[in-house]
Design an enzyme around this catalytic site. Sequence first.
Site, mmCIF file in Angstrom:
data_model
loop_
_atom_site.group_PDB
_atom_site.id
_atom_site.type_symbol
_atom_site.label_atom_id
_atom_site.label_comp_id
_atom_site.label_asym_id
_atom_site.label_seq_id
_atom_site.Cartn_x
_atom_site.Cartn_y
_atom_site.Cartn_z
ATOM 1 N N SER A 175 17.020 12.554 -55.381
ATOM 2 C CA SER A 175 15.797 12.139 -56.050
ATOM 3 C C SER A 175 14.904 11.321 -55.106
ATOM 4 C CB SER A 175 16.138 11.357 -57.325
ATOM 5 O OG SER A 175 15.010 11.174 -58.129
ATOM 6 N N ASP B 66 16.231 17.075 -61.445
ATOM 7 C CA ASP B 66 16.762 15.940 -60.679
ATOM 8 C C ASP B 66 18.291 15.974 -60.661
ATOM 9 O OD1 ASP B 66 17.812 13.285 -60.177
ATOM 10 O OD2 ASP B 66 15.803 12.507 -60.501
#
Length: 324
Positions: free
Chosen positions: A43, A173
């Site tokens: 991320s 993510d």
Amino acid sequence: MRRILSIDGGGIKGVFPASFLAAVEDSVGRPLADYFDLVVGTSTGGIIALGLGLGLSAKQILDFYIRYGPSIFCGNRLLRVMRGIGVSKYSPAPLKNALTETFGNRRLGESQKRLVIPSFNLDSGEVHVWKTSHHPRLDRDYKVSVVDVALSTAAAPTYFPTHRGAAGTPLLDDGMWANNPVAVAVVEAIGILGWNPADLRVLSLGCTTTPLDVDWGRSRPVGALYWGLKIADVFMTAQASSAMGMAQHLIGDRANLVRISPIVGKRFGLDTVKEMPSLMGLGDTEARKALPTIRSLFFEYPTAEPFEPCHRLEGRGCGDKGSR
């Protein structure tokens, strides 16, 4: 000796590892990426890893957060909460614009370092891990846009919508399974690159740590409504703990794995931009404290050999033997 840098996910809290790395870079006096053989990031940590791989200094990456963070996570707080119930809190457009202005149309194959950037495939229900071409069989990802890789690893549920790149795959993510990617990093080093576990030195950076607080969940028969607000914290805490345990077990010598993620209160949120100055200060302070320990493990001299990808964008690689 092989040195690995692993960076957690954490939204705007990526200011902390970016500030930490910028302070270390200022002390050692040369680009930070010069000291690592493999960089792995989830991320916001994936964005930092991509920046380092493409030759940005840690200071330039910190400046990215300072410049673009407020516009990426902007808007009325009440509206964001209400939007988060039905649709994602934020439009991906400001993040995409920031990444495009920073990385342009560069591709993963332009990285000067071995990179591993996890994400998650919603169609197949399988992990999707972006990798530079550091093994002969890794012959596709190096052609992919860096912006697409960054958007897929940063598409945090409720914060940003699912990202579909050029191939059309819906990606999310990777905090779902590897918010702390240190185990992914060590497995890549040993299982794919074939490095000796005893030769590994791993620097694992978190985005600060908030103690787990489930309150009534410890002693009362609470249900879905209660756990719905807590379960993400439970999953991420458990994942981080298990990742550290697996990495330590695989390496063998715990002294060769350094974890830096200071314990803080609840004031630092994934989108709390007002705390960016405090995160910067915390990163600088933690670097000052850690340098006497980590300098000898990671920063005495640059990596012994440059990264030679097995497949290149111009069609040559692995010692100029060509693509396989």
